[in-house]
Write an enzyme that holds these catalytic residues in place. Structure first.
Site, PDB file in Angstrom:
ATOM      1  CB  CYS A 174     -13.269  -7.050   6.446  1.00 13.66           C
ATOM      2  SG  CYS A 174     -12.613  -8.163   7.694  1.00 13.66           S
ATOM      3  CB  CYS A 217     -14.517  -6.133  10.243  1.00 13.17           C
ATOM      4  SG  CYS A 217     -15.755  -6.840   9.146  1.00 13.17           S
ATOM      5  CB  CYS A 248     -16.202 -10.112  11.134  1.00 15.59           C
ATOM      6  SG  CYS A 248     -14.486 -10.033  10.544  1.00 15.59           S
ATOM      7  CG  ASP A 295      -1.877   1.134   1.271  1.00 12.57           C
ATOM      8  OD1 ASP A 295      -2.700   1.217   0.353  1.00 12.57           O
ATOM      9  OD2 ASP A 295      -1.806   1.951   2.206  1.00 12.57           O
ATOM     10  CB  CYS A 339     -15.235 -11.601   6.943  1.00 13.59           C
ATOM     11  SG  CYS A 339     -15.860  -9.910   7.056  1.00 13.59           S
ATOM     12  CG  ASP A 365      -1.923   2.669   5.832  1.00 18.35           C
ATOM     13  OD1 ASP A 365      -2.998   2.998   5.283  1.00 18.35           O
ATOM     14  OD2 ASP A 365      -1.139   3.484   6.345  1.00 18.35           O
ATOM     15  CD  GLU A 408      -4.046   0.701  -3.834  1.00 17.50           C
ATOM     16  OE1 GLU A 408      -5.206   0.577  -3.443  1.00 17.50           O
ATOM     17  OE2 GLU A 408      -3.323   1.646  -3.516  1.00 17.50           O
TER      18      GLU A 408
END
Ligand code: ZN
Length: 267
Positions: free
Chosen positions: A195, A214, A219, A69, A198, A226, A153
């Site tokens: 998340c 989350c 959960c 990230d 999950c 990050d 990304e």
């Protein structure tokens, strides 16, 4: 080109003749070309060398993958929870830049004074850019040494923060060439809101700049925001792989050094 001592060398350049320069680092190979550039009031000459290095067919640790990230706050965070950051501009430089900015506003366009203030600002920004470039090279070397796949990304699709993140550049393909690391780019959609445990997506999951919690019933996964995003980026590469069948398709590593030209010549 020849060496003039421990610290100095000279090179014969077209149109310029012999130019003396400070020998800042070992060349490590046969010279292919030279580029002269100017940054922050200083002249630089860089040599493109053939170091005989070949890209390994396989990374030393072929099963290693890290999602990265590249943030605005912290420079880079990996899915393994590693943080890479350093300040690029000192407090003193920030204050000096602010003063120069005010001085600049008081000068008249085209005046010698204005040019002087500009040059002073450029000198500081040149130092900042140098630190940034150094940081990127060191971070890229570390990440590619440790990982066979580095997942990033694709910032072209993240226009909102592209200008802020773009200033950091990406782990260089120059370094990946030595380790055989493959750089994979993925769609950044929802990486910060999903998340990583999950898969539940909501803007509310990100409690603050740093905290991810989350909101899905049952959960409650919490993590550094990050790191959670970096894990999602790593997961997204898994989808990209199954979608195109072969990770080799996304290879963006240059095999051959490419000559660069600046288009600038010393005056
Ligand atoms: Zn969850």
């Amino acid at each position: 080109m020849e060496r003039l001592g421990r610290k100095w060398g000279r090179a014969k350049l077209p149109k310029l003749g012999w130019v003396t320069f400070r020998w800042s680092r070992p060349l490590g190979g046969e010279i292919r070309s030279a580029t002269v550039s100017r940054k922050g009031g200083h002249w630089f000459v860089s040599f493109l060398v053939n170091d005989q290095a070949t890209t390994p067919e396989q990374h030393a640790m072929p099963d290693t993958v890290a999602g990265i990230d590249w943030g605005v706050k912290t420079a880079a965070v990996t899915s393994d929870g590693e943080f890479f950051d350093r300040p690029f501009i000192t407090a003193g430089e920030t204050a000096r830049c602010r003063r120069l900015q005010q001085q600049l506003a008081r000068t008249t366009k085209g005046s010698a004074n204005r040019a002087k203030v500009r040059a002073h600002m450029n000198k500081i920004m040149g130092r900042v850019a140098g630190r940034r470039a150094d940081f990127c090279a060191v971070t890229a070397a570390h990440l590619t040494a440790k990982n066979a796949f580095v997942v990033l990304e694709d910032l072209k699709t993240r226009s909102m923060t592209a200008s802020a993140s773009g200033t950091l550049a990406e782990p260089g393909s120059r370094v990946a060439r030595y380790t055989g690391t493959r750089v994979v780019k993925v769609n950044p959609a929802y990486t910060s809101q999903r998340c990583s445990a999950c898969g539940f997506v909501t803007g509310g999951n990100r409690e603050s700049q740093a905290v991810f919690r989350c909101k899905a019933a049952g959960c409650g996964h919490t993590a550094h925001a990050d790191v959670n995003a970096a894990i999602n980026i790593r997961h997204a590469a898994g989808h990209a792989v199954s979608a195109c069948g072969d990770l080799g398709n996304s290879r963006s590593v240059k095999q051959e050094p490419v000559s660069r030209a600046t288009g600038r010549t010393p005056t």
